[in-house]
Scaffold this motif. Structure first.
Motif, PDB file in Angstrom:
ATOM      1  N   LYS A 118      -4.964   5.563  -2.309  1.00  0.00           N
ATOM      2  CA  LYS A 118      -5.269   6.309  -1.079  1.00  0.00           C
ATOM      3  C   LYS A 118      -5.947   7.616  -1.450  1.00  0.00           C
ATOM      4  N   HIS A 119      -7.054   7.948  -0.783  1.00  0.00           N
ATOM      5  CA  HIS A 119      -7.710   9.230  -0.983  1.00  0.00           C
ATOM      6  C   HIS A 119      -6.998  10.318  -0.178  1.00  0.00           C
ATOM      7  N   ARG A 120      -7.146  11.542  -0.607  1.00  0.00           N
ATOM      8  CA  ARG A 120      -6.537  12.673   0.107  1.00  0.00           C
ATOM      9  C   ARG A 120      -7.312  12.937   1.394  1.00  0.00           C
ATOM     10  N   ASP A 121      -6.622  12.784   2.515  1.00  0.00           N
ATOM     11  CA  ASP A 121      -7.198  13.100   3.820  1.00  0.00           C
ATOM     12  C   ASP A 121      -6.046  13.298   4.798  1.00  0.00           C
ATOM     13  N   GLU A 122      -6.346  13.382   6.076  1.00  0.00           N
ATOM     14  CA  GLU A 122      -5.304  13.646   7.073  1.00  0.00           C
ATOM     15  C   GLU A 122      -4.293  12.509   7.211  1.00  0.00           C
ATOM     16  N   TRP A 123      -4.626  11.309   6.687  1.00  0.00           N
ATOM     17  CA  TRP A 123      -3.732  10.160   6.795  1.00  0.00           C
ATOM     18  C   TRP A 123      -2.886   9.948   5.545  1.00  0.00           C
ATOM     19  N   ALA A 124      -3.087  10.795   4.537  1.00  0.00           N
ATOM     20  CA  ALA A 124      -2.315  10.679   3.297  1.00  0.00           C
ATOM     21  C   ALA A 124      -0.970  11.392   3.444  1.00  0.00           C
ATOM     22  N   GLY A 125       0.006  10.998   2.628  1.00  0.00           N
ATOM     23  CA  GLY A 125       1.317  11.647   2.669  1.00  0.00           C
ATOM     24  C   GLY A 125       2.314  10.897   1.812  1.00  0.00           C
ATOM     25  N   ASP A 126       3.543  11.420   1.771  1.00  0.00           N
ATOM     26  CA  ASP A 126       4.561  10.793   0.927  1.00  0.00           C
ATOM     27  C   ASP A 126       5.466   9.826   1.697  1.00  0.00           C
ATOM     28  N   LEU A 127       5.135   9.543   2.956  1.00  0.00           N
ATOM     29  CA  LEU A 127       5.897   8.572   3.744  1.00  0.00           C
ATOM     30  C   LEU A 127       5.730   7.171   3.158  1.00  0.00           C
TER      31      LEU A 127
ATOM     32  N   THR B 107       8.491   0.753   4.292  1.00  0.00           N
ATOM     33  CA  THR B 107       9.866   0.782   4.804  1.00  0.00           C
ATOM     34  C   THR B 107       9.925   1.439   6.189  1.00  0.00           C
ATOM     35  N   PHE B 108       9.013   2.370   6.463  1.00  0.00           N
ATOM     36  CA  PHE B 108       8.992   3.046   7.757  1.00  0.00           C
ATOM     37  C   PHE B 108       8.539   2.097   8.866  1.00  0.00           C
ATOM     38  N   ALA B 109       7.575   1.222   8.538  1.00  0.00           N
ATOM     39  CA  ALA B 109       7.036   0.287   9.534  1.00  0.00           C
ATOM     40  C   ALA B 109       7.004  -1.119   8.932  1.00  0.00           C
ATOM     41  N   PRO B 110       8.172  -1.786   8.838  1.00  0.00           N
ATOM     42  CA  PRO B 110       8.249  -3.069   8.131  1.00  0.00           C
ATOM     43  C   PRO B 110       7.859  -4.291   8.954  1.00  0.00           C
ATOM     44  N   LYS B 111       7.707  -4.159  10.269  1.00  0.00           N
ATOM     45  CA  LYS B 111       7.576  -5.351  11.114  1.00  0.00           C
ATOM     46  C   LYS B 111       6.133  -5.732  11.430  1.00  0.00           C
ATOM     47  N   SER B 112       5.997  -6.898  12.038  1.00  0.00           N
ATOM     48  CA  SER B 112       4.704  -7.489  12.361  1.00  0.00           C
ATOM     49  C   SER B 112       3.978  -6.729  13.472  1.00  0.00           C
ATOM     50  N   VAL B 113       2.653  -6.603  13.327  1.00  0.00           N
ATOM     51  CA  VAL B 113       1.848  -6.024  14.403  1.00  0.00           C
ATOM     52  C   VAL B 113       1.430  -7.097  15.399  1.00  0.00           C
ATOM     53  N   LYS B 114       1.715  -8.351  15.083  1.00  0.00           N
ATOM     54  CA  LYS B 114       1.357  -9.455  15.976  1.00  0.00           C
ATOM     55  C   LYS B 114       2.521  -9.843  16.874  1.00  0.00           C
ATOM     56  N   SER B 115       3.685 -10.083  16.275  1.00  0.00           N
ATOM     57  CA  SER B 115       4.855 -10.527  17.031  1.00  0.00           C
ATOM     58  C   SER B 115       5.895  -9.425  17.223  1.00  0.00           C
ATOM     59  N   GLU B 116       5.737  -8.332  16.483  1.00  0.00           N
ATOM     60  CA  GLU B 116       6.676  -7.209  16.481  1.00  0.00           C
ATOM     61  C   GLU B 116       8.029  -7.598  15.898  1.00  0.00           C
ATOM     62  N   GLY B 117       8.072  -8.761  15.231  1.00  0.00           N
ATOM     63  CA  GLY B 117       9.313  -9.214  14.631  1.00  0.00           C
ATOM     64  C   GLY B 117       9.342  -9.040  13.135  1.00  0.00           C
ATOM     65  N   ASP B 118      10.478  -9.407  12.535  1.00  0.00           N
ATOM     66  CA  ASP B 118      10.629  -9.368  11.085  1.00  0.00           C
ATOM     67  C   ASP B 118      10.595 -10.803  10.565  1.00  0.00           C
TER      68      ASP B 118
ATOM     69  N   PRO C 254       0.817  -1.208   0.000  1.00  0.00           N
ATOM     70  CA  PRO C 254       0.000   0.000   0.000  1.00  0.00           C
ATOM     71  C   PRO C 254       0.855   1.265   0.000  1.00  0.00           C
ATOM     72  N   SER C 255       0.352   2.312  -0.627  1.00  0.00           N
ATOM     73  CA  SER C 255       1.025   3.609  -0.627  1.00  0.00           C
ATOM     74  C   SER C 255       0.101   4.656  -0.021  1.00  0.00           C
ATOM     75  N   LEU C 256       0.659   5.519   0.824  1.00  0.00           N
ATOM     76  CA  LEU C 256      -0.121   6.594   1.437  1.00  0.00           C
ATOM     77  C   LEU C 256      -0.228   7.810   0.529  1.00  0.00           C
ATOM     78  N   ASP C 257       0.456   7.778  -0.603  1.00  0.00           N
ATOM     79  CA  ASP C 257       0.471   8.895  -1.545  1.00  0.00           C
ATOM     80  C   ASP C 257      -0.678   8.740  -2.548  1.00  0.00           C
ATOM     81  N   PRO C 258      -1.655   9.662  -2.549  1.00  0.00           N
ATOM     82  CA  PRO C 258      -2.795   9.561  -3.469  1.00  0.00           C
ATOM     83  C   PRO C 258      -2.392   9.554  -4.943  1.00  0.00           C
ATOM     84  N   LYS C 259      -1.209  10.045  -5.262  1.00  0.00           N
ATOM     85  CA  LYS C 259      -0.763  10.060  -6.658  1.00  0.00           C
ATOM     86  C   LYS C 259      -0.258   8.687  -7.106  1.00  0.00           C
ATOM     87  N   THR C 260      -0.019   7.797  -6.148  1.00  0.00           N
ATOM     88  CA  THR C 260       0.529   6.475  -6.462  1.00  0.00           C
ATOM     89  C   THR C 260      -0.582   5.435  -6.516  1.00  0.00           C
TER      90      THR C 260
END
Length: 232
Positions: A162-171, A175-186, A63-69
């Motif tokens: 992604k639609h343009r809203d407060e959660w959109a951006g070029d981040l 790569t910023f958050a590559p790890k698991s939300v379950k185990s917190e591991g890679d 997924p991309s947070l950039d509406p242009k992508t």
């Protein structure tokens, strides 16, 4: 049956994936997840709960947070609702590789009739996950000559935007958050916790970028296991 294709592709004597069944609705909220899957290619599987199963799209670049992508999203077979919590190693067969629960949460449609929107090929929705939030849309494309088709001959090729809203951006959230939300591991942490013997002599993928990434993950997992043995 909704899960017939899912079951047909898997040998559950070899795969730790849940065999699953169409689930009865327990809460008013709809579940969603994104699973990061290192197999023959690295990709991200977006899954949206509907009618007791998980509608699923494979997103090669994530997924991309950039509406242009506009990210390609290939519509694949429905998965059982229990799959939404799956994280682990598929040692061989269909989808062989490592599955990470990269994000999860709830989703809500921005349309009155989800099934009609899916048939039309234009589903607008809101995500409320750990990493993905705000308004999104899945748009079916015409695909290409000889491309794969779904029921009724419709294209399996969609775009996740992604639609343009407060959660959109070029981040770059992958790569910023590559790890698991379950185990917190890679990937190496998941593999080190359960290394199938078959991987020692033969990994599930060879060559290319995914093969090189997998070889590196296997090496790091082996070091993790060795370090843990020394501490005992």
């Amino acid at each position: 049956m909704a899960l017939e294709e899912y079951r047909r592709k898997r040998d559950f004597k070899k795969s730790p994936e849940p065999e699953g069944k169409v689930a009865k609705k327990k809460t008013a909220e709809l579940f969603f997840c994104v699973q990061k899957h290192l197999a023959s290619h690295l990709h991200y599987d977006l899954r949206l709960e509907l009618n007791g199963v998980l509608l699923s799209w494979a997103v090669p670049k994530g997924p991309s947070l950039d509406p242009k992508t506009k990210r390609l999203a290939m519509h694949v077979e429905d998965h059982p609702l229990a799959y939404g919590e799956f994280e682990g190693v598929i040692p061989e067969g269909y989808g062989a590789g490592i599955v990470m629960l990269w994000d999860r949460g709830t989703w809500s449609p921005e349309v009155d009739d989800v099934e009609a929107a899916l048939k039309k090929g234009d589903l607008k929705f809101t995500l409320n996950g750990y990493k993905l939030k705000g308004s999104w849309v899945l748009v079916r494309t015409k695909g290409w000559a000889g491309g794969k088709t779904g029921p009724g001959g419709s294209s399996k090729s969609w775009l996740l935007i992604k639609h343009r809203d407060e959660w959109a951006g070029d981040l770059d959230i992958t790569t910023f958050a590559p790890k698991s939300v379950k185990s917190e591991g890679d990937f190496e942490d998941i593999l080190a916790a359960d290394t199938p013997a078959i991987w020692i002599s033969k990994g599930p993928t060879k060559g290319g970028e995914a093969g090189a990434m997998l070889a590196d993950v296997i090496e790091r997992a082996a070091k993790l296991k060795a370090a843990r043995k020394k501490k005992r």
